[in-house]
Design an enzyme around this catalytic site. Structure first.
Site, PDB file in Angstrom:
ATOM      1  N   CYS A  51       0.864  -1.174   0.000  1.00  0.00           N
ATOM      2  CA  CYS A  51       0.000   0.000   0.000  1.00  0.00           C
ATOM      3  C   CYS A  51       0.913   1.240   0.000  1.00  0.00           C
ATOM      4  O   CYS A  51       1.826   1.331   0.831  1.00  0.00           O
ATOM      5  CB  CYS A  51      -0.887   0.003   1.237  1.00  0.00           C
ATOM      6  SG  CYS A  51      -1.837   1.536   1.424  1.00  0.00           S
ATOM      7  N   ASP A  58      -0.157  -5.975   0.358  1.00  0.00           N
ATOM      8  CA  ASP A  58      -1.407  -6.332  -0.293  1.00  0.00           C
ATOM      9  C   ASP A  58      -1.151  -7.574  -1.127  1.00  0.00           C
ATOM     10  O   ASP A  58      -0.138  -7.661  -1.828  1.00  0.00           O
ATOM     11  CB  ASP A  58      -1.909  -5.195  -1.192  1.00  0.00           C
ATOM     12  CG  ASP A  58      -2.426  -4.015  -0.393  1.00  0.00           C
ATOM     13  OD1 ASP A  58      -3.178  -4.244   0.575  1.00  0.00           O
ATOM     14  OD2 ASP A  58      -2.099  -2.872  -0.743  1.00  0.00           O
TER      15      ASP A  58
END
Length: 152
Positions: A51, A58
């Protein structure tokens, strides 16, 4: 034997995992069937990126589907390229579009699409989809049709 394969750097060799976004590791080989349309599907069930705001990881399954023209992506180089996103911070939508753009530049495919099936964070799943059909060809219409009828 096709000697073109001698130019591949990643396949058959020990490779260092890139530390950050590295499109330069991508390699191609010649399509042996350029006179025929056919689909190539590649799936990376362990795609990871960061992120850009929080730095948190992620995770996603990344799917690439394309109709090649003269060049095709070599799978080990693609794996190293996708690994290069592990320390790279971009939003999910950006990652999918960056990958699409890099593969278009690399292969000049007739048609290509990239889908990111990201694992939920904060209770929300994000599944960006981007595609491309070569302008001025029937593949441009295919891209428009698939985009309008996309269902995750």
């Amino acid at each position: 034997m096709n000697r073109e394969h001698d130019n591949l750097q990643a396949l058959g060799h020990k490779s260092d995992i890139p530390g950050n976004y590295t499109p330069e590791v991508l390699e191609t080989f010649e399509n042996q069937h350029p006179d025929r349309d056919y689909w190539v599907q590649l799936s990376c069930p362990e795609f990871t990126t960061l992120c850009p705001i929080t730095g948190q990881p992620d995770f996603a399954e990344l799917k690439i589907l394309y109709i090649p023209d003269r060049r095709m992506v070599e799978s080990k180089s693609l794996k190293l390229y996708l690994f290069s996103f592990r320390n790279h911070g971009d939003f999910h939508e950006d990652c999918v579009n960056i990958i699409l753009n890099d593969l278009i530049k690399l292969m000049d495919p007739r048609y290509i699409e990239v889908t990111g099936l990201f694992v939920p964070r904060g209770g929300i799943s994000i599944h960006p989809y981007a595609n491309y059909g070569r302008p001025g060809t029937p593949y441009e219409a295919l891209a428009e049709h698939r985009l309008r009828n996309y269902r995750p």
